[in-house]
Each structure stands twice: as C-alpha cells, then as structure tokens.
Design an enzyme around this catalytic site. Sequence first.
Site, PDB file in Angstrom:
ATOM      1  N   PRO A   2       0.734  -1.140  -0.006  1.00 52.44           N
ATOM      2  CA  PRO A   2      -0.136  -0.101  -0.038  1.00 52.44           C
ATOM      3  C   PRO A   2       0.944   1.223  -0.114  1.00 52.44           C
ATOM      4  O   PRO A   2       1.552   1.434   0.984  1.00 52.44           O
ATOM      5  CB  PRO A   2      -0.880   0.045   1.311  1.00 52.44           C
ATOM      6  CG  PRO A   2      -0.816  -1.534   1.726  1.00 52.44           C
ATOM      7  CD  PRO A   2       0.525  -1.918   1.083  1.00 52.44           C
ATOM      8  N   GLU A   3       0.634   2.123  -1.207  1.00 52.11           N
ATOM      9  CA  GLU A   3       1.226   3.285  -0.952  1.00 52.11           C
ATOM     10  C   GLU A   3       0.040   4.287  -0.990  1.00 52.11           C
ATOM     11  O   GLU A   3      -1.054   3.769  -0.622  1.00 52.11           O
ATOM     12  CB  GLU A   3       2.071   3.557  -2.247  1.00 52.11           C
ATOM     13  CG  GLU A   3       3.124   2.615  -2.854  1.00 52.11           C
ATOM     14  CD  GLU A   3       3.745   2.622  -3.977  1.00 52.11           C
ATOM     15  OE1 GLU A   3       4.234   3.503  -4.383  1.00 52.11           O
ATOM     16  OE2 GLU A   3       3.996   1.664  -4.426  1.00 52.11           O
TER      17      GLU A   3
END
Length: 282
Positions: A2-3
């Site tokens: 997850p960015e």
Amino acid sequence: MPELPEVEVTRQGIDEPLRGARVLGVRLGKALRWPLGCGSARLVGATLGPVARRGKYLWLPLAREGHAAGGLLVHLGMSGSLALHPGGAAADSAGAPGAHDHFDLVTDHGTLRLTDPRRFGAVVYAPALDRAPASKLLARLGAEPFDPALTAAKLHEALKARRSPIKAVLLGGEVVVGAGNIYACEALHRAGVHPLARSDRLSAARAGRLLQALRATLAQALALGGSTLRDFSDVHGAAGAYQAEAAVYGREGLPCPRCARPVRRIVQAGRSTFYCAGCQRR
DNA sequence: AGTTAAACCTGGTTGC
DNA sequence: TGCAACCAGGTTTAAC
C-alpha cells in the site's frame, strides 16, 4: 503494498460506514509490528469519528461522550489490507479470523478486519495524533503531495537540500509523502527524470514537472482503485487496476510505452528501480 | 550526511 | 516433485 493511493482508497471505503460506530470489542491475532499499546477497555464503548490519512497512515479517532479519547493509528505495511464486514450488531459478522487476520475492531456498524500476511503493518493506540507514539511515527513525514501549500518552488527548495538520488528522496518520504516503489518509479518516468539524478541538481522547472507527474500518477492510481500486485484489496475485497497502467514498474526488458526502448532495472537502497534510459534524463 | 544492509515476516515464483 | 534461492507495496535501526 500500500502506497498513498491504496491507503486513500481504504480510507474512503471505511470513513462513511464507520462514522459514529460504537466499538464493541477487539480481537488480536499474531503480533504486528508493534503492540497495540492499550487494553480493550480503552476502546470498548468509544465511538469512531472521521477517518483521516497522513502519508500512508490512517487515523481512526475515538470519542467518549463527545470528548476526544485518542485513536488508532493504522499502517498497512507491505501486504496489509482492511476489510469491512457489515453486520449490524452481530459481533462476529466477519466470521472466524483466518491465519493472516491479525486485528478485528468489532463495532455496531460491522467489523473492521486487518489482514496482513507479512505482518509489517501496525495498529497502535495513541492519546492524540500529536502525542506518542503517533507523534513519533509521523514526525519525519514530509508534505502531503496534494496539499496546495506544496508549490513547485517549495518542492524545488526542499530537493535542493538533499544530495541523494531523486528516487531515494521520493521513497524516503521526508520531503513529500505517499510515493512508494511503484509510484516513485512511475512518477519519475512521467516527469522524464532519471532515478539516479541528484536531488539537489534538479532545476526548478524539472522539480515542477516532477510535482505535476507525482500528482497525476497518484491521482490516476486513486481513480483506478490503486494497484494490486498480489495482496491489496479495498474494503469490499475488490482489487485495484493501476498495475496494468504502469509504464515501467515491473516491466524490465519490455518496451517503454513512450519511446519503445527496453525498460531497465537497477537496485537503489535495496529496492528495484525501473526506468527508461531513453526518456528519463539526469 | 549518504548510502547500504539488516531486521521485521510470509508466500509466491523461478531455477536447478 | 523437491528444495533452495530470490523476490515482493514499507519502515526502522544500525553500521560503514
């Protein structure tokens, strides 16, 4: 995982449904990166406020009788995702936790479940965002990429203070948060900036182009529900679609969509960097 | 100050 | 088929 786009997709997915929800209980599985930092008594009976995001962290504020009562700081690590299992007052609406389900927040609006195979994620209680441990975790974070106060000139100035390669600076998150390995590579490609270019040697014009490219990349990813390489899904279990749009990330040897030269892969700070030697200049 | 490596974990893919 | 090696969205800490 997850960015920023994936974390924001997650935030948007849980914010409305959990607004005003009363915490009924907490289930802890295997230890995550850090201990929760409080007992369940501190959480049970509290109600959830609007979910916020800072960098790749989510902040779930809690209140008791209308007064702020701390909150939970959540990080999804490399492989984490949150799912919301609606179920009214059914405390077990999420079903029995699986092998990689390490945290359940049971509420009267459903159960929020963190699934994180690699357990690099975290759920930590803090009395407030500006109190430990939250303050310490957020202390070094740079500007939010979509903050209007972050102008091209401001970014240029901040980049001038760093002598590291621009890719490392983007990844570090101390100048601007949100880009992880995928979007750092993609934003640099979009901006035509070589990942090994020294941060302090970027012209003002190129810094401006980089800011624009970073915003465009993150916004596009957000619109597509983020990227799903293997683990990530939104709160309804749906995968993201950005990964199919990537110009360079994970495409070593394949033609650059812009100039058709083969995408190269190098290693910076132990992470793969993908770029096109044809259209990214130092 | 910078860069790099190792650490935290599990699982999927690749290659012999 | 089996097994080892290597790779993966992140971040922190230690070491050169």
